[in-house]
Design a protein around this motif. Sequence first.
Motif, PDB file in Angstrom:
ATOM      1  N   ASP A 199       0.974  -1.165   0.035  1.00  0.00           N
ATOM      2  CA  ASP A 199       0.038  -0.244  -0.237  1.00  0.00           C
ATOM      3  C   ASP A 199       0.866   1.364   0.070  1.00  0.00           C
ATOM      4  O   ASP A 199       1.821   1.342   0.752  1.00  0.00           O
ATOM      5  CB  ASP A 199      -0.782   0.157   1.285  1.00  0.00           C
ATOM      6  CG  ASP A 199      -2.120  -0.965   1.222  1.00  0.00           C
ATOM      7  OD1 ASP A 199      -2.467  -1.321  -0.073  1.00  0.00           O
ATOM      8  OD2 ASP A 199      -2.657  -1.194   2.152  1.00  0.00           O
ATOM      9  N   PHE A 200       0.453   2.265  -0.795  1.00  0.00           N
ATOM     10  CA  PHE A 200       1.100   3.515  -0.779  1.00  0.00           C
ATOM     11  C   PHE A 200       0.157   4.395   0.237  1.00  0.00           C
ATOM     12  O   PHE A 200      -0.870   5.023  -0.259  1.00  0.00           O
ATOM     13  CB  PHE A 200       1.270   4.351  -2.117  1.00  0.00           C
ATOM     14  CG  PHE A 200       2.002   5.457  -2.124  1.00  0.00           C
ATOM     15  CD1 PHE A 200       3.426   5.283  -2.065  1.00  0.00           C
ATOM     16  CD2 PHE A 200       1.581   6.572  -2.409  1.00  0.00           C
ATOM     17  CE1 PHE A 200       4.240   6.610  -1.974  1.00  0.00           C
ATOM     18  CE2 PHE A 200       2.308   7.722  -2.489  1.00  0.00           C
ATOM     19  CZ  PHE A 200       3.697   7.686  -2.253  1.00  0.00           C
ATOM     20  N   ILE A 201       0.878   4.694   1.268  1.00  0.00           N
ATOM     21  CA  ILE A 201      -0.009   5.332   2.391  1.00  0.00           C
ATOM     22  C   ILE A 201       0.288   6.801   2.492  1.00  0.00           C
ATOM     23  O   ILE A 201       1.463   7.131   2.863  1.00  0.00           O
ATOM     24  CB  ILE A 201       0.021   4.715   3.607  1.00  0.00           C
ATOM     25  CG1 ILE A 201      -0.446   3.220   3.422  1.00  0.00           C
ATOM     26  CG2 ILE A 201      -0.810   5.394   4.832  1.00  0.00           C
ATOM     27  CD1 ILE A 201      -0.384   2.351   4.708  1.00  0.00           C
ATOM     28  N   LEU A 202      -0.776   7.698   2.604  1.00  0.00           N
ATOM     29  CA  LEU A 202      -0.484   9.256   2.694  1.00  0.00           C
ATOM     30  C   LEU A 202      -1.253   9.525   4.105  1.00  0.00           C
ATOM     31  O   LEU A 202      -2.166   8.944   4.381  1.00  0.00           O
ATOM     32  CB  LEU A 202      -1.083   9.954   1.604  1.00  0.00           C
ATOM     33  CG  LEU A 202      -0.801   9.709   0.309  1.00  0.00           C
ATOM     34  CD1 LEU A 202      -1.398  10.468  -0.676  1.00  0.00           C
ATOM     35  CD2 LEU A 202       0.839  10.042   0.056  1.00  0.00           C
ATOM     36  N   VAL A 203      -0.521  10.231   4.863  1.00  0.00           N
ATOM     37  CA  VAL A 203      -1.125  10.721   6.128  1.00  0.00           C
ATOM     38  C   VAL A 203      -1.390  11.859   6.405  1.00  0.00           C
ATOM     39  O   VAL A 203      -0.385  13.065   6.033  1.00  0.00           O
ATOM     40  CB  VAL A 203      -0.276  10.143   7.459  1.00  0.00           C
ATOM     41  CG1 VAL A 203       0.913  10.550   7.372  1.00  0.00           C
ATOM     42  CG2 VAL A 203      -1.188  10.314   8.547  1.00  0.00           C
ATOM     43  N   TYR A 204      -2.473  12.495   6.801  1.00  0.00           N
ATOM     44  CA  TYR A 204      -2.641  13.978   7.358  1.00  0.00           C
ATOM     45  C   TYR A 204      -3.624  13.953   8.670  1.00  0.00           C
ATOM     46  O   TYR A 204      -4.703  13.456   8.684  1.00  0.00           O
ATOM     47  CB  TYR A 204      -3.520  14.599   6.245  1.00  0.00           C
ATOM     48  CG  TYR A 204      -3.816  16.068   6.379  1.00  0.00           C
ATOM     49  CD1 TYR A 204      -3.107  16.932   6.971  1.00  0.00           C
ATOM     50  CD2 TYR A 204      -4.923  16.748   5.632  1.00  0.00           C
ATOM     51  CE1 TYR A 204      -2.809  18.338   7.069  1.00  0.00           C
ATOM     52  CE2 TYR A 204      -5.139  18.023   5.698  1.00  0.00           C
ATOM     53  CZ  TYR A 204      -4.313  18.847   6.370  1.00  0.00           C
ATOM     54  OH  TYR A 204      -4.271  20.348   6.658  1.00  0.00           O
ATOM     55  N   SER A 268       1.713   9.078  16.614  1.00  0.00           N
ATOM     56  CA  SER A 268       3.071   8.620  16.309  1.00  0.00           C
ATOM     57  C   SER A 268       3.069   7.178  15.315  1.00  0.00           C
ATOM     58  O   SER A 268       3.793   6.916  14.504  1.00  0.00           O
ATOM     59  CB  SER A 268       4.012   8.334  17.516  1.00  0.00           C
ATOM     60  OG  SER A 268       3.292   7.419  18.377  1.00  0.00           O
ATOM     61  N   ASN A 269       2.130   6.286  15.551  1.00  0.00           N
ATOM     62  CA  ASN A 269       2.110   4.986  14.799  1.00  0.00           C
ATOM     63  C   ASN A 269       1.583   5.274  13.470  1.00  0.00           C
ATOM     64  O   ASN A 269       1.922   4.473  12.597  1.00  0.00           O
ATOM     65  CB  ASN A 269       1.068   4.040  15.720  1.00  0.00           C
ATOM     66  CG  ASN A 269       1.819   3.368  16.835  1.00  0.00           C
ATOM     67  OD1 ASN A 269       2.848   3.206  16.927  1.00  0.00           O
ATOM     68  ND2 ASN A 269       1.052   2.538  17.423  1.00  0.00           N
ATOM     69  N   LEU A 270       0.513   6.007  13.181  1.00  0.00           N
ATOM     70  CA  LEU A 270       0.061   6.389  11.830  1.00  0.00           C
ATOM     71  C   LEU A 270       1.003   7.141  10.973  1.00  0.00           C
ATOM     72  O   LEU A 270       1.137   6.845   9.797  1.00  0.00           O
ATOM     73  CB  LEU A 270      -1.072   7.359  12.158  1.00  0.00           C
ATOM     74  CG  LEU A 270      -2.355   6.972  12.710  1.00  0.00           C
ATOM     75  CD1 LEU A 270      -3.403   8.093  12.938  1.00  0.00           C
ATOM     76  CD2 LEU A 270      -2.778   5.503  12.078  1.00  0.00           C
ATOM     77  N   MET A 271       2.094   7.884  11.690  1.00  0.00           N
ATOM     78  CA  MET A 271       3.128   8.459  10.736  1.00  0.00           C
ATOM     79  C   MET A 271       3.979   7.155  10.606  1.00  0.00           C
ATOM     80  O   MET A 271       4.625   7.358   9.378  1.00  0.00           O
ATOM     81  CB  MET A 271       3.908   9.477  11.738  1.00  0.00           C
ATOM     82  CG  MET A 271       3.093  10.705  12.127  1.00  0.00           C
ATOM     83  SD  MET A 271       2.818  11.838  10.539  1.00  0.00           S
ATOM     84  CE  MET A 271       1.768  13.000  11.370  1.00  0.00           C
ATOM     85  N   MET A 272       4.215   6.197  11.566  1.00  0.00           N
ATOM     86  CA  MET A 272       5.217   5.392  11.254  1.00  0.00           C
ATOM     87  C   MET A 272       4.852   4.348  10.054  1.00  0.00           C
ATOM     88  O   MET A 272       5.487   3.617   9.460  1.00  0.00           O
ATOM     89  CB  MET A 272       5.389   4.416  12.364  1.00  0.00           C
ATOM     90  CG  MET A 272       6.570   3.548  12.393  1.00  0.00           C
ATOM     91  SD  MET A 272       8.412   4.043  12.222  1.00  0.00           S
ATOM     92  CE  MET A 272       8.475   5.004  13.956  1.00  0.00           C
ATOM     93  N   ILE A 273       3.518   4.175   9.901  1.00  0.00           N
ATOM     94  CA  ILE A 273       3.039   2.992   8.845  1.00  0.00           C
ATOM     95  C   ILE A 273       2.919   3.940   7.447  1.00  0.00           C
ATOM     96  O   ILE A 273       2.572   3.191   6.326  1.00  0.00           O
ATOM     97  CB  ILE A 273       1.751   2.672   9.076  1.00  0.00           C
ATOM     98  CG1 ILE A 273       0.544   3.534   9.102  1.00  0.00           C
ATOM     99  CG2 ILE A 273       1.693   1.697  10.257  1.00  0.00           C
ATOM    100  CD1 ILE A 273      -0.988   3.034   9.211  1.00  0.00           C
ATOM    101  N   ALA A 274       3.360   5.203   7.245  1.00  0.00           N
ATOM    102  CA  ALA A 274       2.913   6.071   6.133  1.00  0.00           C
ATOM    103  C   ALA A 274       4.137   5.933   5.172  1.00  0.00           C
ATOM    104  O   ALA A 274       5.320   5.781   5.621  1.00  0.00           O
ATOM    105  CB  ALA A 274       2.783   7.586   6.366  1.00  0.00           C
ATOM    106  N   ASP A 275       3.892   6.202   4.088  1.00  0.00           N
ATOM    107  CA  ASP A 275       5.112   6.686   2.716  1.00  0.00           C
ATOM    108  C   ASP A 275       5.141   8.098   2.967  1.00  0.00           C
ATOM    109  O   ASP A 275       6.379   8.375   2.286  1.00  0.00           O
ATOM    110  CB  ASP A 275       4.492   6.056   1.558  1.00  0.00           C
ATOM    111  CG  ASP A 275       4.388   4.695   1.779  1.00  0.00           C
ATOM    112  OD1 ASP A 275       5.627   3.873   1.527  1.00  0.00           O
ATOM    113  OD2 ASP A 275       3.169   3.995   1.593  1.00  0.00           O
ATOM    114  N   PRO A 299       8.795  12.219   3.862  1.00  0.00           N
ATOM    115  CA  PRO A 299       8.858  13.057   2.904  1.00  0.00           C
ATOM    116  C   PRO A 299       7.324  14.054   2.952  1.00  0.00           C
ATOM    117  O   PRO A 299       6.498  13.199   3.323  1.00  0.00           O
ATOM    118  CB  PRO A 299       9.144  12.594   1.358  1.00  0.00           C
ATOM    119  CG  PRO A 299       8.604  11.210   1.678  1.00  0.00           C
ATOM    120  CD  PRO A 299       8.435  10.823   3.261  1.00  0.00           C
ATOM    121  N   LEU A 300       7.388  15.232   2.389  1.00  0.00           N
ATOM    122  CA  LEU A 300       6.120  15.784   2.531  1.00  0.00           C
ATOM    123  C   LEU A 300       5.646  16.402   1.095  1.00  0.00           C
ATOM    124  O   LEU A 300       6.509  16.932   0.232  1.00  0.00           O
ATOM    125  CB  LEU A 300       6.242  16.929   3.367  1.00  0.00           C
ATOM    126  CG  LEU A 300       6.381  16.226   4.962  1.00  0.00           C
ATOM    127  CD1 LEU A 300       7.845  16.647   5.612  1.00  0.00           C
ATOM    128  CD2 LEU A 300       5.416  16.955   5.892  1.00  0.00           C
TER     129      LEU A 300
END
Length: 383
Positions: A199-204, A268-275, A299-300
């Motif tokens: 999965d290519f995961i983006l987080v906001y 912190s976990n959601l950031m850790m799983i993101a691309d 990267p952002l």
Amino acid sequence: MKILYTATVSSMVNSFLVPHIQLLTLQGNTVDIACNVDEAINPELTRSGCIVHDIEFQRSPLKKENIKAFRKIKKLVMEENYELIHAHTPVASFLTRFACRNMPWISTLYTVHGYHFFKRSPLKNWLLYYPVERLVSRWTDGLITMNEEDYISARRMTLRKDGAVYKVNGVGVDMDRFTAQTRQQRNSLRKIYNYKEEDFILVYAAELSYRKHQDVLIEAVHLLKTKISDIKLILAGEGDMEDSYKRQAVNLNVENNIEFLGHRDDISNLMMIADAAVSSSRQEGLPVNVMEAMATGLPLVVTDCRGNRDLVKNGENGFVIENHNVNQFADAIHTLYESRNLSAQYGQHSRKIMEVYSLEKVIKQMDDIYSDYITKENQKKRG
């Protein structure tokens, strides 16, 4: 020294100000808190002796409840004999400083988490907020800013005699909590959160609001869906635009690519799983969500607004996009997807930049500022 912290709501205190208050209490100061208690104050503060005063500050400056709040904060200040007041958030800071306007013996500080007037902001913002801030700055001893644009604006204000303007690196990010991402940690957490390795995961992580502008991201995912079949956008937050954004996702047939997680305590976990991390915000002070992503080594892709551009340098640790430009957002995200080496390079640079924004560094900056005013008060007493 007897100190009062004011903020519009207690959730703001809990989210950003606990370490700052603890700095003062550990040094032997008495610190009280005045705010609209929308959630219980962090028990660490009450255990350290902080007294919480429930004042009906409202987020909207035009709410009539603010008249009652003004009377209560003025009465509190007069009765409790505070020596230093540190105000946060626009409404609480205005009412607090207005209440203290004829009390020059009280030192007043205001931390600007983001002026409501800024480049490209609506004219009404300048007509309403700019003159108000200029007025109350005359009753302010110190203005503390977090980004370059606000710092320049604050330098134009007229403060009390010997008043000072400061720039600090945000509220501080706990670099022990937001650690550098590793592939092993990422994949292990993805299993727990039911995501696939591919999965290519983006987080906001942000409130779902007009200001945060998530509709741009939803449209970008719609454009990318055929190019990145496993794209996922994680939206962590609540807000008044939630239903609207969910309808938009359904209308664009991307409801399976976007997850609305609501309020979360596991950022912190959601950031850790993101691309990668994204921010589509129209307006920021110095965004904590962006700093937390950078601390994780992501990267952002962010909009070109105050605060975002202080943290993200285009072509160095991510991409800075024209506001509202969905195509640019989609292209930048696709670039990160296509080049994992570039993503890794940007992520490493993000982590390096964040060293100066660490909680440890910010607390040292705040300690230096407080020391100036504590020294002045001690000199007054000796005099």
